[in-house]
Motif scaffolding. Structure first.
Motif, mmCIF file in Angstrom:
data_model
loop_
_atom_site.group_PDB
_atom_site.id
_atom_site.type_symbol
_atom_site.label_atom_id
_atom_site.label_comp_id
_atom_site.label_asym_id
_atom_site.label_seq_id
_atom_site.Cartn_x
_atom_site.Cartn_y
_atom_site.Cartn_z
ATOM 1 N N GLY A 103 -2.650 2.166 1.625
ATOM 2 C CA GLY A 103 -1.793 2.651 2.712
ATOM 3 C C GLY A 103 -0.554 3.341 2.171
ATOM 4 O O GLY A 103 -0.262 4.490 2.513
ATOM 5 N N PHE A 104 0.160 2.641 1.283
ATOM 6 C CA PHE A 104 1.389 3.227 0.766
ATOM 7 C C PHE A 104 1.103 4.408 -0.163
ATOM 8 O O PHE A 104 1.852 5.382 -0.187
ATOM 9 C CB PHE A 104 2.232 2.157 0.064
ATOM 10 C CG PHE A 104 3.028 1.354 1.045
ATOM 11 C CD1 PHE A 104 4.249 1.818 1.507
ATOM 12 C CD2 PHE A 104 2.533 0.162 1.553
ATOM 13 C CE1 PHE A 104 4.967 1.100 2.442
ATOM 14 C CE2 PHE A 104 3.243 -0.564 2.485
ATOM 15 C CZ PHE A 104 4.462 -0.099 2.933
ATOM 16 N N THR B 193 -16.683 -13.607 -2.516
ATOM 17 C CA THR B 193 -15.528 -13.526 -1.620
ATOM 18 C C THR B 193 -14.393 -12.715 -2.236
ATOM 19 O O THR B 193 -13.292 -12.686 -1.695
ATOM 20 C CB THR B 193 -14.988 -14.927 -1.276
ATOM 21 O OG1 THR B 193 -14.648 -15.593 -2.483
ATOM 22 C CG2 THR B 193 -15.997 -15.734 -0.500
ATOM 23 N N LEU B 194 -14.676 -12.067 -3.359
ATOM 24 C CA LEU B 194 -13.635 -11.245 -3.989
ATOM 25 C C LEU B 194 -13.083 -10.226 -3.005
ATOM 26 O O LEU B 194 -11.872 -10.061 -2.865
ATOM 27 C CB LEU B 194 -14.221 -10.496 -5.198
ATOM 28 C CG LEU B 194 -14.206 -11.214 -6.540
ATOM 29 C CD1 LEU B 194 -14.746 -10.288 -7.617
ATOM 30 C CD2 LEU B 194 -12.789 -11.658 -6.878
ATOM 31 N N ALA B 195 -14.014 -9.560 -2.296
ATOM 32 C CA ALA B 195 -13.589 -8.527 -1.355
ATOM 33 C C ALA B 195 -12.725 -9.127 -0.261
ATOM 34 O O ALA B 195 -11.706 -8.565 0.131
ATOM 35 C CB ALA B 195 -14.805 -7.845 -0.743
ATOM 36 N N LEU B 196 -13.114 -10.293 0.207
ATOM 37 C CA LEU B 196 -12.364 -10.937 1.281
ATOM 38 C C LEU B 196 -10.923 -11.207 0.871
ATOM 39 O O LEU B 196 -9.986 -10.977 1.621
ATOM 40 C CB LEU B 196 -13.058 -12.250 1.657
ATOM 41 C CG LEU B 196 -12.400 -13.069 2.756
ATOM 42 C CD1 LEU B 196 -12.485 -12.350 4.082
ATOM 43 C CD2 LEU B 196 -13.059 -14.435 2.863
ATOM 44 N N TRP B 197 -10.754 -11.670 -0.374
ATOM 45 C CA TRP B 197 -9.406 -12.051 -0.797
ATOM 46 C C TRP B 197 -8.588 -10.880 -1.314
ATOM 47 O O TRP B 197 -7.365 -10.876 -1.179
ATOM 48 C CB TRP B 197 -9.480 -13.147 -1.855
ATOM 49 C CG TRP B 197 -9.767 -14.481 -1.243
ATOM 50 C CD1 TRP B 197 -10.940 -15.178 -1.300
ATOM 51 C CD2 TRP B 197 -8.879 -15.268 -0.441
ATOM 52 N NE1 TRP B 197 -10.834 -16.343 -0.588
ATOM 53 C CE2 TRP B 197 -9.589 -16.430 -0.049
ATOM 54 C CE3 TRP B 197 -7.561 -15.114 -0.006
ATOM 55 C CZ2 TRP B 197 -9.026 -17.421 0.747
ATOM 56 C CZ3 TRP B 197 -6.998 -16.104 0.787
ATOM 57 C CH2 TRP B 197 -7.724 -17.238 1.161
ATOM 58 N N VAL C 7 0.561 7.577 1.864
ATOM 59 C CA VAL C 7 1.820 8.099 2.382
ATOM 60 C C VAL C 7 2.638 8.761 1.281
ATOM 61 O O VAL C 7 3.174 9.853 1.451
ATOM 62 C CB VAL C 7 2.615 6.975 3.069
ATOM 63 C CG1 VAL C 7 4.012 7.442 3.409
ATOM 64 C CG2 VAL C 7 1.894 6.526 4.320
ATOM 65 N N PHE C 8 2.689 8.109 0.112
ATOM 66 C CA PHE C 8 3.478 8.677 -0.979
ATOM 67 C C PHE C 8 2.919 10.021 -1.433
ATOM 68 O O PHE C 8 3.659 10.982 -1.623
ATOM 69 C CB PHE C 8 3.526 7.708 -2.169
ATOM 70 C CG PHE C 8 4.662 6.744 -2.071
ATOM 71 C CD1 PHE C 8 5.974 7.195 -2.202
ATOM 72 C CD2 PHE C 8 4.441 5.400 -1.820
ATOM 73 C CE1 PHE C 8 7.043 6.313 -2.086
ATOM 74 C CE2 PHE C 8 5.493 4.512 -1.703
ATOM 75 C CZ PHE C 8 6.794 4.967 -1.840
ATOM 76 N N PHE D 251 -5.880 -2.696 0.643
ATOM 77 C CA PHE D 251 -5.500 -1.916 1.845
ATOM 78 C C PHE D 251 -4.025 -1.553 1.777
ATOM 79 O O PHE D 251 -3.622 -0.434 2.061
ATOM 80 C CB PHE D 251 -5.712 -2.731 3.127
ATOM 81 C CG PHE D 251 -7.145 -2.995 3.476
ATOM 82 C CD1 PHE D 251 -8.141 -2.082 3.182
ATOM 83 C CD2 PHE D 251 -7.502 -4.176 4.129
ATOM 84 C CE1 PHE D 251 -9.462 -2.341 3.514
ATOM 85 C CE2 PHE D 251 -8.815 -4.438 4.462
ATOM 86 C CZ PHE D 251 -9.792 -3.519 4.153
ATOM 87 N N PHE D 252 -3.242 -2.556 1.431
ATOM 88 C CA PHE D 252 -1.795 -2.409 1.345
ATOM 89 C C PHE D 252 -1.426 -1.295 0.360
ATOM 90 O O PHE D 252 -0.669 -0.379 0.676
ATOM 91 C CB PHE D 252 -1.229 -3.754 0.881
ATOM 92 C CG PHE D 252 0.257 -3.851 0.889
ATOM 93 C CD1 PHE D 252 0.936 -4.224 2.034
ATOM 94 C CD2 PHE D 252 0.988 -3.581 -0.258
ATOM 95 C CE1 PHE D 252 2.316 -4.329 2.037
ATOM 96 C CE2 PHE D 252 2.365 -3.679 -0.259
ATOM 97 C CZ PHE D 252 3.029 -4.059 0.896
ATOM 98 N N LEU E 222 -9.276 -7.360 -0.759
ATOM 99 C CA LEU E 222 -9.175 -6.138 0.046
ATOM 100 C C LEU E 222 -7.855 -6.005 0.809
ATOM 101 O O LEU E 222 -7.293 -4.916 0.847
ATOM 102 C CB LEU E 222 -10.368 -6.013 0.999
ATOM 103 C CG LEU E 222 -11.589 -5.285 0.423
ATOM 104 C CD1 LEU E 222 -12.698 -5.213 1.449
ATOM 105 C CD2 LEU E 222 -11.213 -3.869 -0.030
ATOM 106 N N PRO E 223 -7.342 -7.072 1.423
ATOM 107 C CA PRO E 223 -6.062 -6.893 2.125
ATOM 108 C C PRO E 223 -4.993 -6.303 1.221
ATOM 109 O O PRO E 223 -4.255 -5.393 1.606
ATOM 110 C CB PRO E 223 -5.691 -8.318 2.547
ATOM 111 C CG PRO E 223 -6.980 -9.021 2.674
ATOM 112 C CD PRO E 223 -7.872 -8.428 1.609
ATOM 113 N N ASN F 281 3.598 12.613 1.053
ATOM 114 C CA ASN F 281 5.011 12.942 1.049
ATOM 115 C C ASN F 281 5.347 13.886 -0.096
ATOM 116 O O ASN F 281 6.129 14.814 0.058
ATOM 117 C CB ASN F 281 5.805 11.649 0.903
ATOM 118 C CG ASN F 281 6.857 11.536 1.971
ATOM 119 O OD1 ASN F 281 7.018 12.455 2.773
ATOM 120 N ND2 ASN F 281 7.558 10.440 1.994
#
Lengths: 627, 135
Positions: B121-122, B107-111, B125-126, B117-118, B113-114, B129
């Motif tokens: 994502g940033f 369940t490593l990925a489950l916990w 963008v950075f 992802f975060f 990955l969010p 930019n």
């Protein structure tokens, strides 16, 4: 007769959809496109209303009516019963598709003919896919021989006004994204896509989809709240997630479109988002209809349906994503973003919405992955989502409060601080005020209340100042979100529950209310029998507030049992009573909930809906200027 | 038929349906010690009702859910801590019974990955930019 005609109309709509695909593909004769679009709309209207007709007249020679209806069912639920089952709901899905198809066609003119034709071609492809699916795996006009005397009835917990209109609203949402998808495909495909104001075409569709999806989800939650009888309204059920994921991407899409319009940035991103939003809608349908996820929404399950939708989704996804990969280059813009600006805040929220959406997706499919790979079963339930989604939601809401008052480009930080000072003051006052009332100091409670008032007071101040930089629709919708957060926080943090056994004439207390179990009555209706408790509610001054009448119903036809919670609502709290098991000698189990501020979830949702409609109106005007 | 007999008949009739409908903790299960009861509720909310669809035993009225609620309360009275109770449950029923999946290799990925992802994502963008021109 009617079922045969309906079936014929369904086949006819398949014909028109395929016809539209080929005529709009060539884009040579407007006349042919006109015939196919109108033919498609009319034939799917006819098949839909014929299905409604056979449900209303209870024609039990139709399998679908036999399985889902009964002569004693009230008229409203005979009508909503059309889409209360898998086969009929597909017909509604097709109808909404063809209505959006018609609106896309309305945009057609000489200048954009190539672009709109391409959009119509894609839309025709999607429509054909769904009509074929319906005909091959779930034809609602399938007959049964011999015809039966009466039907099997309809799940009683679905016999409810909110749930009667919940599916049509949701479908407008899901299917609305199909229009955005088609426009995105057309933008990527046509030669001079950059010169076409595609984002102006796309925006009203996205707004319509998002607005109706929002109110559809809210109605589903409202129904769960008063019908399922345990005081909650959101359970992170896979089916709820299936509607929440497109909503999150839709939210991101909606806001990114503003940047495309004002700054000509993020164009490739918007094209990708609009593809993903619709793909998620289709995958959501796949998850629900295939039955691979266990859920409280039980549709008739059939693996062949799942396989069909999976192949269809793979086809749509494969094609659109490859197209995006190959053709999106010309839409990449290299504009610099200052984070402390309007577009910066929208960008941050875009990331956060997508991260939340990915998290929900991960949680929804993870049990399937684990089971397939390791043969172990795991559950991913509410506690997982609470501990992953909420921490990402908090910064998103913080940014959402400040974003609208920032300017485009670059914003002076000290000036902004001055601007938000009144908001901070108002937020502080309101937060202290709420805590004086509820006197509870949970951390999540404090965070939620501060965030709610942060949004509410910011938007109220914008409203008072008549800031020209902000659109009316946005202010209204954001205000609605603030109210929803207020309701969610207080009803989940400060809910009080009392479970007790009560005999007739006994009394119990929750908060300042005294509740007396006065009597128990029997009810006989045409389609159910019930026991109903009468509970007198007194406040601390011994004034009678209301009589709550929770019921336990037994539906004779479906052999089904439901509980009807009884709720007294005002602007500050709900009193919620459920009657449990019991008898005259030992008394009945009674559950009473005191739910603070829960009504603001529903009021807020309605305000969000109104905001969406206002914004849709504004954006349709922008669209009209093009003609 | 008098009012009273009707009520009695319906109540008897309804009882069997309560068994597979959605109801929660019953008054006779509740522990006297409020602190212990709160603990029991918190644990129950995290324990899946094995025969229901997406419900915790705290929300369910299935007989199995009731049994588990009572077992949990007994364990609390015996002085077991939360960890021991969860261990007892997963030993018996597997991880499927926990609504909050435990952190493990699978369940490593489950916990995480969010969180990843975060960051991604940033990061995107950075980087974007940095490459872009100022306007």
């Amino acid at each position: 007769m009617a079922p045969t005609l309906g079936n014929f109309a369904l086949w006819l709509s398949l014909f028109f959809a395929i016809f539209q695909f080929f005529t709009s593909r060539k884009n040579n004769k407007l006349k042919f496109i006109t015939v196919s679009v109108n033919g498609l709309l009319i034939s799917s209207l006819i098949s839909f209303f014929l299905l409604m007709y056979v449900h209303i007249v209870s024609d039990f020679s139709v399998l679908n009516v036999f399985q889902n209806s009964h002569t004693t069912k009230p008229l409203l639920y005979k009508i909503s019963g059309v889409w209360g089952n898998h086969e009929g709901s597909m017909l509604l899905w097709i109808l909404v598709l063809t209505i959006f198809n018609y609106f896309i066609f309305k945009l057609y003119n000489k200048k954009n003919s190539a672009f709109i034709s391409k959009t119509l071609e894609t839309q025709a492809f999607i429509t054909t896919g769904f009509i074929l699916f319906t005909i091959l795996t779930s034809n609602p006009f399938e007959r049964m021989i011999p015809a039966q005397e009466n039907g099997l009835g309809f799940n009683p917990i679905l016999q409810d006004p909110a749930l009667a209109i919940h599916p049509p609203l949701l479908y407008i949402g899901y299917v609305g994204f199909s229009a955005a998808f088609s426009i995105s495909i057309a933008t990527l495909s046509v030669e001079d896509g950059e010169k076409i104001p595609w984002h102006i075409y796309m925006k009203p569709f996205v707004l319509a989809a998002w607005t109706f999806l929002s109110i559809g989800i809210a109605l589903g939650a409202l129904w769960a709240y008063y019908e399922l009888g345990w005081g909650g309204w959101w359970f992170w059920d896979p089916v709820e997630n299936a509607s929440f994921m497109p909503w999150l991407l839709g939210t991101a899409l909606l806001h990114s479109l503003i940047i495309v319009e004002k700054r000509k940035s993020l164009r490739a991103w918007v094209l990708l988002l609009s593809i993903l939003a619709f793909l998620l809608s289709v995958i959501g349908t796949f998850l629900v209809r295939s039955g691979i996820l266990t859920s409280v929404h039980t549709f008739a399950l059939d693996p062949s349906r799942g396989i069909y939708i999976l192949i269809f989704a793979a086809l749509l996804g494969g094609y659109s994503l490859i197209l995006f990969g190959v053709k999106s280059k010309r839409y990449f813009d290299n504009n610099y973003f200052t984070f402390f600006s309007k577009e910066g805040s929208i960008l941050i929220n875009n990331i956060l919405m997508v991260v939340i959406c990915s998290t929900v997706f991960l949680g929804t499919i993870y049990p399937l992955l684990i089971e397939a790979l390791t043969n172990n079963k795991i559950s991913v339930g509410e506690p997982y989502y609470n501990s992953t989604v909420i921490p990402i939601m908090i910064p998103a809401i913080l940014v959402m409060g400040i974003g609208p008052i920032l300017g485009w480009g670059k914003e002076d930080k000290s000036k902004t601080l001055k601007k938000i000072f009144p908001t901070i003051l108002l937020t502080t006052i309101m937060t202290i005020f709420i805590f004086l009332i509820y006197q509870s100091y949970s951390v999540i409670g404090i965070a939620g209340i501060i965030l709610a008032f942060w949004i509410i007071s910011n938007n109220l101040l914008i409203l008072i100042k008549k800031d020209k930089n902000c659109s009316m629709g946005m202010i209204i919708a954001h205000l609605g979100i603030g109210l929803v957060i207020l309701g969610i926080t207080s009803s989940s943090v400060w809910q009080e529950e009392k479970i007790t056994k009560m005999k007739i004439d006994s009394e119990t207390k929750i908060k300042k209310y005294n509740i007396v179990f006065e009597k128990i009555n029997e009810i006989k209706e045409s389609n159910y029998v019930a026991l109903r408790g009468d509970f007198l509610v007194y406040d601390d001054k011994k004034n009678i507030i209301t009589i709550l009448k929770p019921e336990n119903r037994f539906y004779l036809i479906k052999n089904n049992f439901t509980t009807e919670a009884s709720i007294h609502t005002n602007l500050f709290r709900d009193l919620y009573i459920v009657l449990g098991e019991g008898n005259l000698n030992d008394g009945w189990i009674v559950r009473i909930y005191y739910n603070p501020l829960v009504i603001w979830i529903w009021i807020g949702s309605l305000i969000i809906f109104i905001g969406g409609i206002v914004s849709m109106n504004i954006n349709l005007r922008k669209l009209k200027i093009l003609y | 038929m008098t009012n009273k007999t009707f009520i009695i008949i319906i109540s008897i009739f309804l009882i069997q349906f309560f068994l597979n409908s959605s109801y929660t903790v019953e008054p006779d299960e509740v522990l006297e010690n409020q602190k212990q009861e709160l603990r029991a509720r918190d644990i129950s909310k995290n324990v899946r009702c094995m025969i229901c669809q997406n419900q915790s035993i705290d929300e369910s009225n299935a007989p199995l859910a009731k049994d588990l609620r009572i077992i949990i309360r007994d364990k609390i009275k015996e002085g077991n801590n939360d960890k021991e109770i969860y261990k007892f449950l997963t030993d018996r029923y597997g991880d499927f019974i926990l609504l909050k999946p435990p952190l493990k290799l699978s369940t490593l990925a489950l916990w995480f990955l969010p969180f990843i992802f975060f960051i991604i994502g940033f990061f995107i963008v950075f980087v974007n930019n940095k490459k872009s021109k100022k306007i």
